[in-house]
Design a protein around this motif. Sequence first.
Motif, PDB file in Angstrom:
ATOM      1  N   GLU A   1       0.829  -1.212   0.000  1.00 46.04           N
ATOM      2  CA  GLU A   1       0.000   0.000   0.000  1.00 46.04           C
ATOM      3  C   GLU A   1       0.864   1.264   0.000  1.00 46.04           C
ATOM      4  O   GLU A   1       0.569   2.227  -0.710  1.00 46.04           O
TER       5      GLU A   1
ATOM      6  N   THR B   1       2.533   1.658  -3.475  1.00 43.16           N
ATOM      7  CA  THR B   1       1.525   2.012  -4.491  1.00 43.16           C
ATOM      8  C   THR B   1       1.155   3.484  -4.388  1.00 43.16           C
ATOM      9  O   THR B   1       1.034   4.185  -5.401  1.00 43.16           O
ATOM     10  N   ALA B   2       0.990   3.981  -3.161  1.00 42.10           N
ATOM     11  CA  ALA B   2       0.662   5.394  -2.963  1.00 42.10           C
ATOM     12  C   ALA B   2       1.795   6.289  -3.454  1.00 42.10           C
ATOM     13  O   ALA B   2       1.562   7.312  -4.121  1.00 42.10           O
TER      14      ALA B   2
ATOM     15  N   THR C   1       1.993   6.143  -7.343  1.00 44.15           N
ATOM     16  CA  THR C   1       0.877   6.873  -7.951  1.00 44.15           C
ATOM     17  C   THR C   1       1.098   8.373  -7.861  1.00 44.15           C
ATOM     18  O   THR C   1       0.842   9.126  -8.815  1.00 44.15           O
ATOM     19  N   ASP C   2       1.594   8.832  -6.720  1.00 42.89           N
ATOM     20  CA  ASP C   2       1.861  10.256  -6.540  1.00 42.89           C
ATOM     21  C   ASP C   2       3.013  10.721  -7.428  1.00 42.89           C
ATOM     22  O   ASP C   2       3.002  11.846  -7.945  1.00 42.89           O
TER      23      ASP C   2
ATOM     24  N   THR D   1       0.081   7.581 -12.094  1.00 44.29           N
ATOM     25  CA  THR D   1      -0.549   6.361 -12.570  1.00 44.29           C
ATOM     26  C   THR D   1      -0.234   5.251 -11.588  1.00 44.29           C
ATOM     27  O   THR D   1       0.790   5.298 -10.893  1.00 44.29           O
ATOM     28  N   LYS D   2      -1.099   4.255 -11.510  1.00 47.75           N
ATOM     29  CA  LYS D   2      -0.868   3.162 -10.563  1.00 47.75           C
ATOM     30  C   LYS D   2       0.046   2.099 -11.162  1.00 47.75           C
ATOM     31  O   LYS D   2       0.005   1.848 -12.366  1.00 47.75           O
TER      32      LYS D   2
ATOM     33  N   PRO E   1      -0.451  -4.121 -10.211  1.00 45.06           N
ATOM     34  CA  PRO E   1      -0.652  -4.689  -8.865  1.00 45.06           C
ATOM     35  C   PRO E   1      -0.006  -6.064  -8.695  1.00 45.06           C
ATOM     36  O   PRO E   1       0.501  -6.384  -7.616  1.00 45.06           O
TER      37      PRO E   1
END
Length: 440
Positions: free
Chosen positions: A345, A348-349, A352-353, A357-358, A361
């Motif tokens: 988590e 991923t945060a 993305t920031d 884009t993510k 997964p």
Amino acid sequence: MVKTRLAVADARRGAADDRVARMSPVSRGRKSKRSNKRAKPCRSNPPEKVSAYRGPSVAPGSAAATLNRLLGPPERPSWFDESIKRVLDNARVVMSASGPRELDQLTAELLGAELHRAVHRERQGMWFGWWFAGLVEAETDRIEEAAGKSSAEPLLWLLHGLAAMAPPSLRSKLMAPNRAITRSRELPPWLSEVPRLAATGEVCRMRDAYGTRSAVIAGFRYPDSGDRSVFLFDIDASGFVNLADAGVFDDAEQAATAWRTHVGDSAAHAPLKPVEDADDLMCVAHCNHGEEHLIRGNESRRLMDNWFRAQRRFDDLAEALRERGMPLPAVESLYHDVDATVMIEQFTAWFTDTHTTKPDPDAVDTLAGEWMEGALPETWYAASPRRVEFQLELIGDWTPDDPVTVAVKALMPDWVRWLGERAGLPEHLRVSAIEATRTA
């Protein structure tokens, strides 16, 4: 009674998955997320006991015992006899010692020369515990044959040096049958002190900026003279938790200075701190030192000089800490019940920031699991160049054209960058770790 290194090895075997003994410590490849995940890296241990007569024995029901049933016990390595003879023929070198520490060092170097030669020339049959047991047997036989002769004296000096590095069972074999012979000769009175070196329980620790390399510096004292020294355990937790270097020093500051110089930039400003909580010594409890199947072939001469001495010092330190009411942490599997959710988590945060884009997964899930499994919890968020190289070695054994394998490799530079920023690493150290993702 304190756990010896053999008992710790047994605890590791009980906690780990059933794995075939002495296989390559590399992952098995990965086909899909979770459901058909690759097998975990192998960390099986060598047989627990050695015998001077029958070779290494193994625990009933262990993977090594299964192999013995299928293939038969290992043959005595061909390098043993010539190597043991060299040690005994050169025993006179230890007589230049003027005190216990010097004899200890000269003995360590005499044995280390043979182990180093075996590692770099033989490249197989690295049964060092078995070799040591054979040396003990040959040493005691020679002393009995030389009784009453001048040729016995260097062997008696060496006997005390070997006893300082031997496990309890072999220590008694060394000393008990030869007490009468020892008493019958005029030997320095300090010789009897050599095997009785004991840990004081005083211990300090340092960690490099990356967080994967530790110096554990423990105090030791000879009981009669009161001569004090420290032993440096240089533990590398970049991959398997191994002893990278070791040595004897006058005091903690001298050992700390030597360690900073040896490790380099990442350790230049590492503070020396007393250990007040046994959990800070998890790296000691999990150190794989003495497990010959993890030898890579590039071990230094100094590490091989300390191969047996470090095992004895580990045991002595553990006993002293237990007596202080601060026993080493229990050894539990580093592969079971590893929950990567929080790490997934957080990355991923950040990703993305940073990229708006993510990330994939499946790739994040796989990379986080691989990164954490088998690692000390204190190193989960640590990214050193060597740690990166080790992880890429594991990933290199996956199916190369699997989409997840490709995605994990592509994600690695961002993963290392995130960890470096999170740890507040100086820029040049962050760059070195990121560069390792491209050059490993």
